[in-house]
Design an enzyme around this catalytic site. Structure first.
Site, PDB file in Angstrom:
ATOM      1  N   ASN A 155       0.174 -11.143 -50.025  1.00  0.00           N
ATOM      2  CA  ASN A 155      -1.048 -12.326 -49.503  1.00  0.00           C
ATOM      3  C   ASN A 155      -0.797 -14.376 -49.547  1.00  0.00           C
ATOM      4  OD1 ASN A 155      -3.581 -12.175 -47.973  1.00  0.00           O
ATOM      5  ND2 ASN A 155      -3.794 -12.997 -49.298  1.00  0.00           N
ATOM      6  N   GLU A 156      -0.687 -14.471 -48.181  1.00  0.00           N
ATOM      7  CA  GLU A 156      -0.536 -16.229 -48.165  1.00  0.00           C
ATOM      8  C   GLU A 156      -0.049 -16.649 -49.685  1.00  0.00           C
ATOM      9  OE1 GLU A 156      -4.623 -17.315 -48.210  1.00  0.00           O
ATOM     10  OE2 GLU A 156      -4.037 -16.392 -45.623  1.00  0.00           O
ATOM     11  N   CYS A 200       5.774 -21.925 -59.521  1.00  0.00           N
ATOM     12  CA  CYS A 200       5.683 -22.109 -61.149  1.00  0.00           C
ATOM     13  C   CYS A 200       7.043 -22.853 -61.743  1.00  0.00           C
ATOM     14  CB  CYS A 200       6.199 -20.659 -61.343  1.00  0.00           C
ATOM     15  SG  CYS A 200       6.257 -20.275 -63.234  1.00  0.00           S
ATOM     16  N   CYS A 255      11.944 -20.514 -64.746  1.00  0.00           N
ATOM     17  CA  CYS A 255      11.753 -21.135 -63.048  1.00  0.00           C
ATOM     18  C   CYS A 255      12.826 -22.511 -63.302  1.00  0.00           C
ATOM     19  CB  CYS A 255      10.319 -20.953 -62.395  1.00  0.00           C
ATOM     20  SG  CYS A 255       9.780 -20.431 -61.562  1.00  0.00           S
ATOM     21  N   GLU A 309      -5.180 -13.292 -39.964  1.00  0.00           N
ATOM     22  CA  GLU A 309      -7.405 -13.377 -40.469  1.00  0.00           C
ATOM     23  C   GLU A 309      -8.328 -14.205 -40.069  1.00  0.00           C
ATOM     24  OE1 GLU A 309      -7.293 -14.287 -44.314  1.00  0.00           O
ATOM     25  OE2 GLU A 309      -6.428 -12.700 -45.062  1.00  0.00           O
ATOM     26  N   TRP A 317     -15.833 -21.229 -48.414  1.00  0.00           N
ATOM     27  CA  TRP A 317     -15.580 -22.291 -48.904  1.00  0.00           C
ATOM     28  C   TRP A 317     -15.021 -23.808 -48.730  1.00  0.00           C
ATOM     29  CZ3 TRP A 317     -11.429 -23.584 -45.538  1.00  0.00           C
ATOM     30  CH2 TRP A 317     -11.219 -22.611 -44.911  1.00  0.00           C
ATOM     31  N   GLU A 346     -16.294 -13.654 -52.940  1.00  0.00           N
ATOM     32  CA  GLU A 346     -16.573 -14.116 -51.657  1.00  0.00           C
ATOM     33  C   GLU A 346     -17.021 -12.880 -50.481  1.00  0.00           C
ATOM     34  OE1 GLU A 346     -11.742 -13.291 -50.370  1.00  0.00           O
ATOM     35  OE2 GLU A 346     -12.632 -15.602 -49.985  1.00  0.00           O
ATOM     36  N   LYS A 347     -18.426 -13.191 -51.708  1.00  0.00           N
ATOM     37  CA  LYS A 347     -20.049 -12.094 -51.082  1.00  0.00           C
ATOM     38  C   LYS A 347     -20.500 -12.821 -50.643  1.00  0.00           C
ATOM     39  CE  LYS A 347     -22.418 -12.980 -55.219  1.00  0.00           C
ATOM     40  NZ  LYS A 347     -21.376 -14.137 -55.967  1.00  0.00           N
ATOM     41  N   HIS A 363     -18.554 -14.988 -47.547  1.00  0.00           N
ATOM     42  CA  HIS A 363     -18.258 -15.239 -46.922  1.00  0.00           C
ATOM     43  C   HIS A 363     -18.447 -14.428 -45.240  1.00  0.00           C
ATOM     44  CE1 HIS A 363     -14.037 -15.192 -44.636  1.00  0.00           C
ATOM     45  NE2 HIS A 363     -13.770 -16.057 -45.296  1.00  0.00           N
TER      46      HIS A 363
HETATM   47  C1  GAL Z   1      -7.203 -16.428 -46.804  1.00  0.00           C
HETATM   48  C2  GAL Z   1      -7.114 -14.947 -47.790  1.00  0.00           C
HETATM   49  C3  GAL Z   1      -8.339 -14.202 -47.662  1.00  0.00           C
HETATM   50  C4  GAL Z   1      -9.666 -13.992 -47.456  1.00  0.00           C
HETATM   51  C5  GAL Z   1      -9.897 -15.454 -46.790  1.00  0.00           C
HETATM   52  C6  GAL Z   1     -11.305 -16.306 -46.682  1.00  0.00           C
HETATM   53  O1  GAL Z   1      -6.900 -17.502 -47.234  1.00  0.00           O
HETATM   54  O2  GAL Z   1      -6.160 -14.650 -47.562  1.00  0.00           O
HETATM   55  O3  GAL Z   1      -8.088 -13.497 -48.806  1.00  0.00           O
HETATM   56  O4  GAL Z   1      -9.623 -15.133 -49.284  1.00  0.00           O
HETATM   57  O5  GAL Z   1      -9.325 -16.799 -46.925  1.00  0.00           O
HETATM   58  O6  GAL Z   1     -11.534 -17.006 -46.270  1.00  0.00           O
END
Ligand code: GAL
Length: 686
Positions: free
Chosen positions: A157-158, A163, A168, A321, A329, A369-370, A372
């Protein structure tokens, strides 16, 4: 003009609609999991990304696996005709792993080793992490590879971050040894003698650090390149079992954008990463209804990123997404106003997406993220405004499935380069806060967006010979090889626009000597002899086509050779000297824009070129400011998206009869679009 044909990037010939589904958060609530499956149908959703961050549920103890819950999810989704995008879980890992194998934990640039926590925080080099990810990925591929619901792989994911652990450091030194035949050439590239930075043994080299070396531009640039390569290397390691077991299932990973001022993601060179993916996908979170720019301005910047990410493969991409409502956020997390969800989602489709996917399907009950936005809110209600908007969009996506697989041919390209941006940002010079490379490209893109002219935003490795117009703003770092390709492009009839702060350094971040590269001098017929940097409040102006246009931040003093003056400066010690020049070179033509000029200049300047080169909008729809018309084309048909990015009604005029793909109406002449309204119409090609 780029060639086009239908490309079913995911092997699905329908618009994907759905998103991240995290049933592992609800395994003790079978009632909720059952509701999910029912609600998915009501929401007109059909595709779900599962398994992202699910490692602790899949392997609760080392070597102890639990796939039963995922088996049921696969079957249940397939049972309602849905499809699964299966994620590998490496974006976050179980606590037992960090505890038992601390080498998987990341070390930051200040050489502080992280504790277990959060996500996206593993070492990309760690042999143990690589082994563990391969193992779980193989098990997933073997278990679900033949499941009829499996549509695509979502690797990790993303990917992001870096590191600096000892593994590294070693990998970085090995990477450098591959790149440079010896330390002599490394020292030359990094301009070692400056401040006595000459390296006499490979082991003296360390990654850049705030407590150590951070002033050697060549080192900083190589580190950024290494981070991209090492991330890709980790990714390649992840997909070994996947390609072995499921070679026919396409692989993607979700790219990002930098979000406050929406610009492409800066930290990884996606032009390199794209070559390792079957499908480009990205996560788009524009701050709609913000208090610093208009809806149309933001829409233009979204379009730019779409056109960049689409052009990485010149094929449709996946919106992996987005939020159906709000994020959690930002400093302020404003809800999408009614209508905005449809508009913003369909804009993505208009620019080449074959999906609208969300983070996430069901809002989490606890943790980070509750709050979001999600399709299903804590109320679990069908009547929820957001759920209703999602369902409405789902109905529309079902009606426009003919758009899937179609592309966006273009006569115009703007060149975006990650490496040049890194080098420019790292350069101590110019205005430290006013370089704004990605934003500058967006200001050049704006005229074309406003005029409904499709643009490919391409990268330097791509073939640009077929474009009528190639725009290369602020290409600070440019190799001899790229210069020679630009020269060939112009010599064979292309029109090339370059701007201030271009062609300054080579691929090692070493400046070109002798004024400017001789080929650039030749094709532009001029030499940029000085770059003046202005204070943020300073203003100057240029005279162009009988009008005066404001300039700020940068002004290049130009020595004219064969070129012709198109515009000249109004004030300062370079008053009345050339600010914009043009030059005929063999079969083509070049333009050099020496200063950072206001949007009205770009409108006037590019309108001239558009006329001269007979570049046409992809559809003839007359409209006012803030309406965007974007077209996807199949060999038989144009699919025209007419989008109102303003807060008022807008009247548009269709120059020929078309069919509304959603309502089935025949439309012609004047059509009124309400605030945020979208019309998708089709027109057969004659
Ligand atoms: C993305 C991430 C997700 C979620 C989302 C919230 O960057 O891949 O898992 O956190 O942001 O906006």
């Amino acid at each position: 003009m780029t060639k086009f044909h239908r490309t079913y990037t995911t092997k699905a010939n329908f618009m994907l609609h759905g998103g991240d589904y995290n049933p592992d958060q609800w395994l003790d609530r079978t009632d909720i999991l059952a509701d999910d499956i029912k609600l998915m149908k009501f929401a007109h959703t059909n595709t779900f990304s599962v398994g992202i961050f699910a490692w602790a549920a899949l392997e609760p103890e080392e070597g102890v696996y639990n796939f039963e819950w995922l088996d049921k999810i696969f079957d249940d989704i397939y049972g309602i005709g849905g499809r699964v995008i299966l994620a590998t879980p490496s974006g976050a890992r179980p606590a037992w792993m960090s505890q038992k194998y601390p080498e998987v934990l990341r070390v930051n640039s200040a050489r502080v080793k992280h504790l277990h926590g959060a996500r996206h925080n593993h070492c990309f080099t760690s042999p143990i992490y690589r082994e563990k990810t391969q193992k779980i990925n193989r098990l997933l591929a073997e278990r679900y590879g033949q499941h009829p619901a499996l549509l695509m792989w979502h690797i990790s994911n993303e990917y992001g971050g870096e590191c600096h652990c000892h593994l590294c450091q070693e990998a970085f030194r090995n990477w450098l040894k591959e790149k440079y035949p010896d330390l002599k050439s490394l020292n030359h590239a990094w301009w070692g003698p400056f401040w006595s930075h000459t390296v006499t043994d490979w082991s003296q080299i360390e990654s850049p650090s705030p407590i150590g070396e951070n002033t050697v531009n060549g080192l900083n640039l190589d580190w950024r390149r290494f981070v991209t390569d090492q991330t890709i290397d980790f990714f390649e390691n992840e997909i070994i079992p996947i390609k072995e077991v499921t070679p026919e299932i396409p692989v993607s990973t979700n790219f990002m954008a930098d979000t406050h001022e929406l610009i492409p993601f800066q930290a990884l060179d996606y032009s390199k990463f794209a070559k390792h993916l079957d499908v480009i996908s990205w996560d788009a979170y524009p701050a709609w209804h913000n208090n610093w720019e208009s809806t149309a301005d933001l829409a233009m910047r979204v379009g730019f990123i779409d056109d960049l990410y689409r052009s990485l493969k010149h094929q449709p991409f996946i919106l992996m997404e987005s939020t159906p409502s709000l994020v959690n956020w930002q400093q302020v997390n404003k809800a999408k106003r009614p209508g905005m969800h449809l508009l913003s989602s369909l804009q993505m489709v208009a620019h080449g997406s074959d999906s609208v996917m969300y983070f996430q399907w069901r809002k989490s009950r606890g943790s980070a993220e509750k709050f979001h936005g999600a399709v299903v809110d804590h109320d679990n209600s069908l009547d929820n405004r957001v759920f209703q908007e999602v369902a409405k969009l789902g109905g529309i996506l079902e009606k426009i499935s003919d758009v899937v697989g179609t592309n966006r041919p273009s006569d115009v390209a703007i060149l975006y380069d990650w490496e040049s941006n890194w080098a420019l940002n790292d350069a101590s010079g110019f205005g430290l806060k006013t370089k704004r490379y990605p934003q500058t490209l967006q200001t050049h893109y704006r005229t074309f967006w406003e005029m409904d002219i499709p643009v490919d935003v391409i990268t330097k490795d791509q073939d640009f010979t077929s474009y009528k117009l190639l725009i290369v703003p602020m290409l600070y770092l440019v190799s001899e090889e790229t210069i020679s390709r630009l020269k060939t492009y112009v010599a064979s009839g292309g029109t090339l626009v370059m701007t201030y702060i271009s062609g300054i350094v080579n691929e090692h971040d070493l400046t070109y000597l002798g004024g400017w590269h001789k080929d650039l001098q030749e094709i532009f017929g001029m030499i940029p002899v000085e770059t003046d940097t202005l204070y943020p409040n300073d203003r100057n102006a240029v005279h162009f086509n009988g009008k005066t246009y404001e300039l700020k931040d940068y002004a290049t003093v130009i020595q004219l050779n064969a070129a012709k003056t198109e515009a000249h400066y109004v004030q300062d010690f370079y008053a009345n000297t050339p600010a914009v020049t043009s030059n005929v070179f063999q079969k083509g033509k070049t333009y050099y824009i020496g200063a950072r000029l206001e949007d009205d200049f770009h409108r006037e300047f590019y309108s001239g070129l558009i006329n001269e080169l007979a570049i046409k909008p992809a559809a003839s729809v007359k409209h006012g400011k803030g309406v965007s018309v974007q077209v996807r084309q199949s060999p038989e048909c144009n699919y025209i998206f007419i989008m109102n990015f303003t807060e008022e009604d807008q009247t548009v005029v269709l120059e020929s009869a078309v069919k509304d793909m959603v309502t089935g109406e025949q439309l012609s002449g004047e059509v009124v679009l309400e605030k945020y309204q979208v019309r998708i119409v089709e027109k057969e090609k004659s």
